[in-house]
Design a protein around this motif. Sequence first.
Motif, mmCIF file in Angstrom:
data_model
loop_
_atom_site.group_PDB
_atom_site.id
_atom_site.type_symbol
_atom_site.label_atom_id
_atom_site.label_comp_id
_atom_site.label_asym_id
_atom_site.label_seq_id
_atom_site.Cartn_x
_atom_site.Cartn_y
_atom_site.Cartn_z
ATOM 1 N N ALA A 154 -5.985 -44.088 4.975
ATOM 2 C CA ALA A 154 -5.019 -43.755 6.358
ATOM 3 C C ALA A 154 -6.225 -43.540 7.238
ATOM 4 N N ASP B 149 2.132 -40.987 2.965
ATOM 5 C CA ASP B 149 1.406 -41.271 1.866
ATOM 6 C C ASP B 149 2.253 -41.561 0.666
ATOM 7 N N SER C 251 2.936 -37.662 8.149
ATOM 8 C CA SER C 251 1.942 -38.384 7.304
ATOM 9 C C SER C 251 2.278 -38.119 5.791
#
Length: 118
Positions: free
Chosen positions: A57, A36, A32
């Motif tokens: 997100a 980002d 994740s």
Amino acid sequence: MPEKKPDSAQRLEAGRARILAEPDPGLCPKLSGLHDAYFLDRVGELPPARTPFAVVAVGGYGRAELCPRSDIDVLVVYAGKVPGEARDLAKALFFPLWDLGADLVHGLRSGKECLQLR
């Protein structure tokens, strides 16, 4: 002749390979965070937008639970009406991910549209 991958996409690809080569309990948050960084870097590689926006997100990605085969759920949100230039921004953000084989679920919305969808 194929276009060169943006630097942000090359870093994402290398980072994914590194993380997946030695999986550990922190795998999902690491993936994740890597995505980002991709979006932050990719926006920085593009010419400045005339209309402010946010890349948000959502889903498992938004919860920092991005698994290796998860789709990447992301919204580009504008304060007001979605401008015509949004299509070019979406292409610039998302095409490199598709080129890497990512399963991407995406949308372009105004803040008002997001509130109406809840």
